[in-house]
Design a protein around this motif. Structure first.
Motif, PDB file in Angstrom:
ATOM      1  N   ARG A 220       0.843  -1.201   0.000  1.00  0.00           N
ATOM      2  CA  ARG A 220       0.000   0.000   0.000  1.00  0.00           C
ATOM      3  C   ARG A 220       0.877   1.249   0.000  1.00  0.00           C
ATOM      4  NH1 ARG A 220      -3.318  -2.204   5.118  1.00  0.00           N
ATOM      5  NH2 ARG A 220      -1.129  -2.466   5.694  1.00  0.00           N
ATOM      6  N   LEU A 221       0.839   1.983  -1.099  1.00  0.00           N
ATOM      7  CA  LEU A 221       1.569   3.237  -1.230  1.00  0.00           C
ATOM      8  C   LEU A 221       0.585   4.404  -1.112  1.00  0.00           C
ATOM      9  CD1 LEU A 221       3.773   2.362  -4.345  1.00  0.00           C
ATOM     10  CD2 LEU A 221       4.283   1.929  -1.934  1.00  0.00           C
ATOM     11  N   VAL A 222       1.092   5.547  -0.654  1.00  0.00           N
ATOM     12  CA  VAL A 222       0.247   6.738  -0.564  1.00  0.00           C
ATOM     13  C   VAL A 222       1.057   7.953  -0.984  1.00  0.00           C
ATOM     14  CG1 VAL A 222       0.808   7.199   1.873  1.00  0.00           C
ATOM     15  CG2 VAL A 222      -1.349   8.044   0.913  1.00  0.00           C
ATOM     16  N   HIS A 223       0.391   8.856  -1.673  1.00  0.00           N
ATOM     17  CA  HIS A 223       0.986  10.154  -2.013  1.00  0.00           C
ATOM     18  C   HIS A 223       0.015  11.228  -1.556  1.00  0.00           C
ATOM     19  CE1 HIS A 223       2.996  13.400  -4.210  1.00  0.00           C
ATOM     20  NE2 HIS A 223       1.783  13.768  -4.607  1.00  0.00           N
ATOM     21  N   VAL A 248       5.202  -6.139  -9.355  1.00  0.00           N
ATOM     22  CA  VAL A 248       5.101  -5.985  -7.902  1.00  0.00           C
ATOM     23  C   VAL A 248       3.646  -5.662  -7.551  1.00  0.00           C
ATOM     24  CG1 VAL A 248       5.869  -4.685  -5.886  1.00  0.00           C
ATOM     25  CG2 VAL A 248       7.475  -5.141  -7.770  1.00  0.00           C
ATOM     26  N   PRO A 249       3.002  -6.433  -6.684  1.00  0.00           N
ATOM     27  CA  PRO A 249       1.619  -6.112  -6.291  1.00  0.00           C
ATOM     28  C   PRO A 249       1.584  -4.820  -5.470  1.00  0.00           C
ATOM     29  CG  PRO A 249       2.212  -8.383  -5.721  1.00  0.00           C
ATOM     30  CD  PRO A 249       3.482  -7.678  -6.034  1.00  0.00           C
ATOM     31  N   VAL A 250       1.026  -3.768  -6.013  1.00  0.00           N
ATOM     32  CA  VAL A 250       0.969  -2.475  -5.328  1.00  0.00           C
ATOM     33  C   VAL A 250      -0.399  -1.843  -5.514  1.00  0.00           C
ATOM     34  CG1 VAL A 250       3.448  -2.007  -5.560  1.00  0.00           C
ATOM     35  CG2 VAL A 250       1.846  -1.182  -7.318  1.00  0.00           C
ATOM     36  N   ARG A 251      -0.670  -0.860  -4.664  1.00  0.00           N
ATOM     37  CA  ARG A 251      -1.823   0.030  -4.832  1.00  0.00           C
ATOM     38  C   ARG A 251      -1.376   1.395  -4.336  1.00  0.00           C
ATOM     39  NH1 ARG A 251      -7.955   0.411  -3.525  1.00  0.00           N
ATOM     40  NH2 ARG A 251      -8.090   2.453  -2.507  1.00  0.00           N
ATOM     41  N   PRO A 272      -2.909   0.112 -10.622  1.00  0.00           N
ATOM     42  CA  PRO A 272      -3.821   0.283  -9.481  1.00  0.00           C
ATOM     43  C   PRO A 272      -3.530   1.577  -8.712  1.00  0.00           C
ATOM     44  CG  PRO A 272      -2.135  -1.336  -8.955  1.00  0.00           C
ATOM     45  CD  PRO A 272      -1.916  -0.967 -10.386  1.00  0.00           C
ATOM     46  N   VAL A 273      -3.961   2.687  -9.306  1.00  0.00           N
ATOM     47  CA  VAL A 273      -3.799   4.007  -8.700  1.00  0.00           C
ATOM     48  C   VAL A 273      -5.187   4.584  -8.471  1.00  0.00           C
ATOM     49  CG1 VAL A 273      -2.830   6.320  -8.933  1.00  0.00           C
ATOM     50  CG2 VAL A 273      -1.592   4.349  -9.866  1.00  0.00           C
ATOM     51  N   VAL A 274      -5.480   4.987  -7.227  1.00  0.00           N
ATOM     52  CA  VAL A 274      -6.806   5.490  -6.873  1.00  0.00           C
ATOM     53  C   VAL A 274      -6.686   6.949  -6.453  1.00  0.00           C
ATOM     54  CG1 VAL A 274      -8.823   5.193  -5.389  1.00  0.00           C
ATOM     55  CG2 VAL A 274      -7.489   3.188  -6.106  1.00  0.00           C
ATOM     56  N   ARG A 288      -5.422   7.649   6.658  1.00  0.00           N
ATOM     57  CA  ARG A 288      -4.979   7.058   5.399  1.00  0.00           C
ATOM     58  C   ARG A 288      -3.459   6.918   5.353  1.00  0.00           C
ATOM     59  NH1 ARG A 288      -8.816   6.582   1.414  1.00  0.00           N
ATOM     60  NH2 ARG A 288     -10.844   7.563   1.838  1.00  0.00           N
ATOM     61  N   LEU A 289      -2.747   7.897   5.911  1.00  0.00           N
ATOM     62  CA  LEU A 289      -1.286   7.790   5.967  1.00  0.00           C
ATOM     63  C   LEU A 289      -0.860   6.637   6.863  1.00  0.00           C
ATOM     64  CD1 LEU A 289      -0.214  11.548   6.268  1.00  0.00           C
ATOM     65  CD2 LEU A 289       0.092  10.069   4.276  1.00  0.00           C
ATOM     66  N   ALA A 290      -1.546   6.491   7.995  1.00  0.00           N
ATOM     67  CA  ALA A 290      -1.164   5.476   8.975  1.00  0.00           C
ATOM     68  C   ALA A 290      -1.405   4.060   8.463  1.00  0.00           C
ATOM     69  CB  ALA A 290      -1.919   5.698  10.283  1.00  0.00           C
ATOM     70  N   THR A 291      -2.388   3.875   7.598  1.00  0.00           N
ATOM     71  CA  THR A 291      -2.705   2.533   7.111  1.00  0.00           C
ATOM     72  C   THR A 291      -1.876   2.149   5.885  1.00  0.00           C
ATOM     73  OG1 THR A 291      -4.560   3.439   5.844  1.00  0.00           O
ATOM     74  CG2 THR A 291      -5.049   2.558   8.035  1.00  0.00           C
ATOM     75  N   ALA A 292      -1.094   3.097   5.352  1.00  0.00           N
ATOM     76  CA  ALA A 292      -0.238   2.793   4.210  1.00  0.00           C
ATOM     77  C   ALA A 292       1.040   2.103   4.683  1.00  0.00           C
ATOM     78  CB  ALA A 292       0.106   4.070   3.450  1.00  0.00           C
ATOM     79  N   ASP A 293       1.673   1.407   3.759  1.00  0.00           N
ATOM     80  CA  ASP A 293       2.961   0.764   4.060  1.00  0.00           C
ATOM     81  C   ASP A 293       4.130   1.705   3.793  1.00  0.00           C
ATOM     82  OD1 ASP A 293       1.880  -1.864   4.698  1.00  0.00           O
ATOM     83  OD2 ASP A 293       1.412  -2.023   2.565  1.00  0.00           O
TER      84      ASP A 293
END
Length: 395
Positions: A220-223, A248-251, A272-274, A288-293
């Motif tokens: 799980r990535l976040v920007h 690489v399995p990512v979101r 897989p970009v949301v 949302r930041l805290a739940t990202a990897d």
């Protein structure tokens, strides 16, 4: 605008310049380019304004808006000056004389200007009036314009000239990182401004680690940031696309709105970009930041990187570019960095993802705890008090 603006008489001006040390400190903050969905600059201006008020300093904030307005708030007076829209939700004050009228009524003992170009006439007015000035530098102009135009050589000379003017026009220039200081340190010629480095802080209560349930899904990535060229969202999306291309399995969850969303959605393609748009609730952003990897804050010309600190405070490690102020916020225990291109940054993501999750998340929070708003606010309060102290004239 409520009330009648008036100019102070000569006695009032003398009191501002030569009054005794017991006179109240009166700070006027000025900022263009602050809009309803502004990010880092608005946070800084609001945090400092509230800190000035708590410290017993009279505070005035002048900003652009759709119409003239004046509001008495818990953190002092906010004056909004009617200004045209210039880009998206941003407005620009184009009549500096109207700002001067408000300032003459308020009679500040110091000015804090969060703008390097459009409010320069106000700095010149302050110099003539004997009011000390502080430029709070929120961006590195040369790097930002080079990023927008793709032509760094074309902006080097005019930006060098602008920085020379700034160092002669202001009394103090506040920067937030070594990277931000560098553009001023190498400016040749005489200067009147002192350079002060004041790192920003992070809200450690709102941005904090959350309980994380066992998870076996994609990385799980976040920007988090405005979707405009100077924040490099294209580079973050391209990094996720490169990881997806590698298998690489990512979101990637993109938090923020801005003028380039359509371009970014096209760039993402079937990866897989949301896109979640602008999120005004800071608690939701923290969740949302805290739940990202891993957080991607990859702008190579960021002068500080509040989004980096917010992710770290949530216990989320960060991948960033190997240049810029954001790089100064992370070390090898809480993040990774690489050249600002999708392939190199994808490598950095894979390296970081291979580390112990518990160790990197603990290190991320510990790193963020070194940057408190309390220290930033105390430094700025002391700075304004220091520059407003009357000069000691030898007998």
């Amino acid at each position: 605008m409520q009330g009648t603006l008036r100019s102070p008489g000569p006695i009032t001006l003398v009191a501002v310049i030569l009054g005794p040390a017991t006179d109240p400190v009166r700070v006027a903050q000025l900022a263009n380019f602050i809009g309803p969905v502004s990010g880092g600059m608005k946070i800084v201006v609001d945090r400092l304004g509230a800190a000035y008020h708590r410290a017993g300093i009279e505070r005035l904030l002048i900003i652009p808006g759709a119409e003239d307005a004046r509001e008495e708030t818990a953190a002092g007076t906010v004056v909004q000056i009617r200004a045209p829209r210039v880009r998206g939700d941003y407005r620009l004050i184009v009549q500096p004389w109207r700002v001067i009228e408000v300032l003459e009524e308020f009679a500040p003992t110091s000015l804090e200007i969060s703008d390097k170009s459009t409010l320069l006439p106000i700095a010149r007015w302050a110099r003539r009036a004997g009011v000390p000035t502080v430029l709070f530098s929120h961006e590195r102009m040369g790097a930002m314009l080079a990023l927008r135009t793709g032509r760094p050589s074309s902006v080097a000379a005019p930006i060098s000239l602008l920085n020379r003017i700034l160092l002669r026009q202001f009394d103090t220039v506040v920067v937030t990182s070594e990277y931000a200081a560098a553009e001023f340190e190498r400016v040749p010629g005489p200067r009147t401004a002192g350079l002060v480095r004041v790192p920003l802080g992070v809200d450690l209560k709102t941005f904090a680690p959350r309980e994380r349930a066992p998870y076996a899904g994609p990385l799980r990535l976040v920007h988090a940031g405005r979707l405009s060229r100077e924040k490099s969202p294209h580079l973050a999306v391209a990094t996720a696309v490169e990881l997806h291309r590698r298998g690489v399995p990512v979101r990637l969850d993109v938090l923020g709105g801005g003028p380039h969303r359509d371009e970014l959605e096209a760039l993402a393609g079937d990866a897989p970009v949301v896109f979640h748009g602008h999120i005004s609730d800071r608690a939701e952003v923290a969740e949302r930041l805290a739940t990202a990897d891993i957080s991607l804050s990859v702008c190579p010309c960021e002068t500080f990187g509040l989004a980096v600190l917010e992710a770290l405070a949530c216990g989320t490690p960060v991948v960033t570019a190997d240049t810029g102020g954001a790089r100064e916020l992370i070390d090898g225990t809480c993040g990774s960095w690489a050249a600002p291109d999708p392939s190199s940054l994808a490598d950095a993501v894979e390296r970081l993802a291979s580390r112990s999750v518990g160790a990197t998340r603990t290190s991320a929070r510990a790193r963020a705890e070194q940057f408190t708003w309390k220290r930033t606010e105390r430094t700025m309060v002391d700075l304004h008090r220091e520059i407003t102290e009357p000069a000691v004239v030898p007998a």
